[in-house]
Design an enzyme around this catalytic site. Structure first.
Site, PDB file in Angstrom:
ATOM      1  N   ASN A 121      68.218  47.070  40.358  1.00 41.36           N
ATOM      2  CA  ASN A 121      67.396  47.013  41.572  1.00 41.36           C
ATOM      3  C   ASN A 121      65.913  47.025  41.227  1.00 41.36           C
ATOM      4  O   ASN A 121      65.119  46.250  41.770  1.00 41.36           O
ATOM      5  CB  ASN A 121      67.708  48.203  42.490  1.00 41.36           C
ATOM      6  CG  ASN A 121      68.946  47.977  43.337  1.00 41.36           C
ATOM      7  OD1 ASN A 121      69.667  47.012  43.140  1.00 41.36           O
ATOM      8  ND2 ASN A 121      69.202  48.879  44.266  1.00 41.36           N
ATOM      9  N   CYS A 149      63.430  70.960  44.286  1.00 37.09           N
ATOM     10  CA  CYS A 149      62.526  70.669  43.164  1.00 37.09           C
ATOM     11  C   CYS A 149      61.116  71.174  43.450  1.00 37.09           C
ATOM     12  O   CYS A 149      60.447  71.702  42.549  1.00 37.09           O
ATOM     13  CB  CYS A 149      62.505  69.174  42.867  1.00 37.09           C
ATOM     14  SG  CYS A 149      63.963  68.577  42.003  1.00 37.09           S
ATOM     15  N   TYR A 200      57.982  56.843  41.867  1.00 39.54           N
ATOM     16  CA  TYR A 200      58.973  57.913  42.047  1.00 39.54           C
ATOM     17  C   TYR A 200      58.728  58.995  41.002  1.00 39.54           C
ATOM     18  O   TYR A 200      59.650  59.501  40.380  1.00 39.54           O
ATOM     19  CB  TYR A 200      60.373  57.306  41.917  1.00 39.54           C
ATOM     20  CG  TYR A 200      61.526  58.167  42.386  1.00 39.54           C
ATOM     21  CD1 TYR A 200      61.363  59.199  43.299  1.00 39.54           C
ATOM     22  CD2 TYR A 200      62.818  57.926  41.910  1.00 39.54           C
ATOM     23  CE1 TYR A 200      62.432  59.961  43.721  1.00 39.54           C
ATOM     24  CE2 TYR A 200      63.899  58.675  42.327  1.00 39.54           C
ATOM     25  CZ  TYR A 200      63.700  59.697  43.230  1.00 39.54           C
ATOM     26  OH  TYR A 200      64.770  60.458  43.645  1.00 39.54           O
ATOM     27  N   TRP A 249      59.686  50.677  39.901  1.00 42.99           N
ATOM     28  CA  TRP A 249      59.496  49.555  40.832  1.00 42.99           C
ATOM     29  C   TRP A 249      58.168  48.833  40.588  1.00 42.99           C
ATOM     30  O   TRP A 249      57.674  48.119  41.448  1.00 42.99           O
ATOM     31  CB  TRP A 249      59.586  50.046  42.271  1.00 42.99           C
ATOM     32  CG  TRP A 249      60.992  50.337  42.720  1.00 42.99           C
ATOM     33  CD1 TRP A 249      61.923  49.424  43.145  1.00 42.99           C
ATOM     34  CD2 TRP A 249      61.633  51.608  42.811  1.00 42.99           C
ATOM     35  NE1 TRP A 249      63.090  50.060  43.493  1.00 42.99           N
ATOM     36  CE2 TRP A 249      62.940  51.405  43.293  1.00 42.99           C
ATOM     37  CE3 TRP A 249      61.222  52.925  42.530  1.00 42.99           C
ATOM     38  CZ2 TRP A 249      63.849  52.447  43.502  1.00 42.99           C
ATOM     39  CZ3 TRP A 249      62.125  53.962  42.728  1.00 42.99           C
ATOM     40  CH2 TRP A 249      63.424  53.716  43.211  1.00 42.99           C
ATOM     41  N   SER A 254      67.546  49.804  35.439  1.00 42.60           N
ATOM     42  CA  SER A 254      68.014  49.662  36.819  1.00 42.60           C
ATOM     43  C   SER A 254      67.895  48.215  37.288  1.00 42.60           C
ATOM     44  O   SER A 254      66.808  47.645  37.275  1.00 42.60           O
ATOM     45  CB  SER A 254      67.193  50.566  37.742  1.00 42.60           C
ATOM     46  OG  SER A 254      67.307  50.158  39.087  1.00 42.60           O
ATOM     47  N   TRP A 276      64.726  50.942  25.730  1.00 44.20           N
ATOM     48  CA  TRP A 276      63.765  51.039  24.618  1.00 44.20           C
ATOM     49  C   TRP A 276      64.465  50.837  23.284  1.00 44.20           C
ATOM     50  O   TRP A 276      63.868  50.331  22.327  1.00 44.20           O
ATOM     51  CB  TRP A 276      63.045  52.391  24.638  1.00 44.20           C
ATOM     52  CG  TRP A 276      63.957  53.581  24.439  1.00 44.20           C
ATOM     53  CD1 TRP A 276      64.489  54.378  25.409  1.00 44.20           C
ATOM     54  CD2 TRP A 276      64.442  54.104  23.196  1.00 44.20           C
ATOM     55  NE1 TRP A 276      65.291  55.356  24.862  1.00 44.20           N
ATOM     56  CE2 TRP A 276      65.273  55.210  23.494  1.00 44.20           C
ATOM     57  CE3 TRP A 276      64.274  53.749  21.859  1.00 44.20           C
ATOM     58  CZ2 TRP A 276      65.924  55.963  22.519  1.00 44.20           C
ATOM     59  CZ3 TRP A 276      64.924  54.497  20.880  1.00 44.20           C
ATOM     60  CH2 TRP A 276      65.733  55.594  21.213  1.00 44.20           C
TER      61      TRP A 276
END
EC number: 2.1.1.-
Length: 286
Positions: free
Chosen positions: A97, A268, A32, A74, A95, A122
């Protein structure tokens, strides 16, 4: 030093829409972030893997090293590192997920190396590692924590440590004026939309911020590579993919969410083509 707490709520509101929704417009790596179209004829998946290689090659990885991926998403970058660079990996994400998805994906990869994914920020990470990569996470860190981020990164790396930071960049009003970029009221409204609806709490750095805070932590900036038009092309493909899957997207989420993401992706792309936004890879060395 004041204890820092990760922004779990903000990250989970951004990325925990649903994995299947994101898969409608992302490629199979589920990256992403900006792809790297090394060749004109590359598919999005090829260009995303080229981006991972572009970043990982700058780290001078050697078999058996331990690589930390801050904001691992991911797991596409972790998978590339395991399969092509023969390293131990630790991925951290805020996240839930992404944490569950990455764990399941990486568990299927045959390797003798150590593979860890953690639901962790972090600011909670203190293990020693050999190399650090962070692609598309810095935008969520907030400027008041930049100094602490670079200091923590410096501290956990060895004397020959290397770090690759890949982040979207902004310009000051003065810089935009000098470049001849005119920001319209429509552009300002879009910035507000992004900050409120898509990336709540996000804050884009300027190139100067990376240099200032990285060098203050004793890093040297070895190389900067800007990928502005690569991101414009990435966003164009994402928007086309989502539009092609409109019915499924609405069934999974809602027409409101579909319209919001289409507005975000096309807007964007416009920002990158116009020159309001940029994106860069910064190679940092100790």
């Amino acid at each position: 030093m004041t204890e820092l707490r990760p922004f779990y709520e903000e990250s989970q509101s951004i990325y925990d829409v649903s994995d299947e929704f994101f898969s409608l417009f992302l490629d199979p790596t589920m990256a992403y972030t900006c792809a790297y179209f090394e060749r004109e004829d590359m598919t999005l998946e090829e260009a995303q893997n080229a981006k991972f290689d572009l970043a990982l090659d700058k780290l001078h990885l050697e078999p058996g090293m331990t690589l930390l991926d801050i904001g691992c998403g991911w797991g596409g970058g972790l998978q590339r590192a395991i399969e092509n660079y023969d390293v131990n990996v630790i991925g951290i994400t805020l996240s839930r997920n992404q944490f569950e998805y990455s764990k399941a994906k990486l568990a299927k990869i045959p390797t003798e190396r150590s593979v860890q994914v953690r639901l962790q920020g972090w600011d909670e990470f203190t293990d020693k590692v050999d190399r650090i990569v962070s692609i598309g996470a810095f935008e969520a860190f907030k400027m008041e924590r930049y100094a602490a981020f670079f200091e923590r990164s410096y501290d956990i790396l060895p004397d020959d440590g290397r770090m690759l930071l890949h982040t979207i960049l902004t310009y000051t009003q003065k810089q935009m004026h000098e470049m001849g970029v005119k920001v319209t009221m429509s552009d300002v409204r879009f910035m507000k939309f992004i900050g409120e609806e898509i990336f709540p709490g996000g804050q884009l750095p300027a190139q100067e911020d990376i240099f200032k805070f990285a060098q203050a932590a004793d890093f040297s900036v070895e190389k900067v590579q800007l990928l502005q038009q690569h991101y414009a092309r990435t966003l164009n493909i994402w928007a086309a993919n989502l539009e092609a899957n409109k019915d499924r997207a609405i069934a999974l989420q809602s027409e409101e969410i579909y319209n919001k993401y289409m507005h975000y992706l096309t807007g964007c792309e416009h920002f990158f083509r116009k020159g309001i936004s940029n994106v860069g890879q910064f190679t940092l060395t100790k």
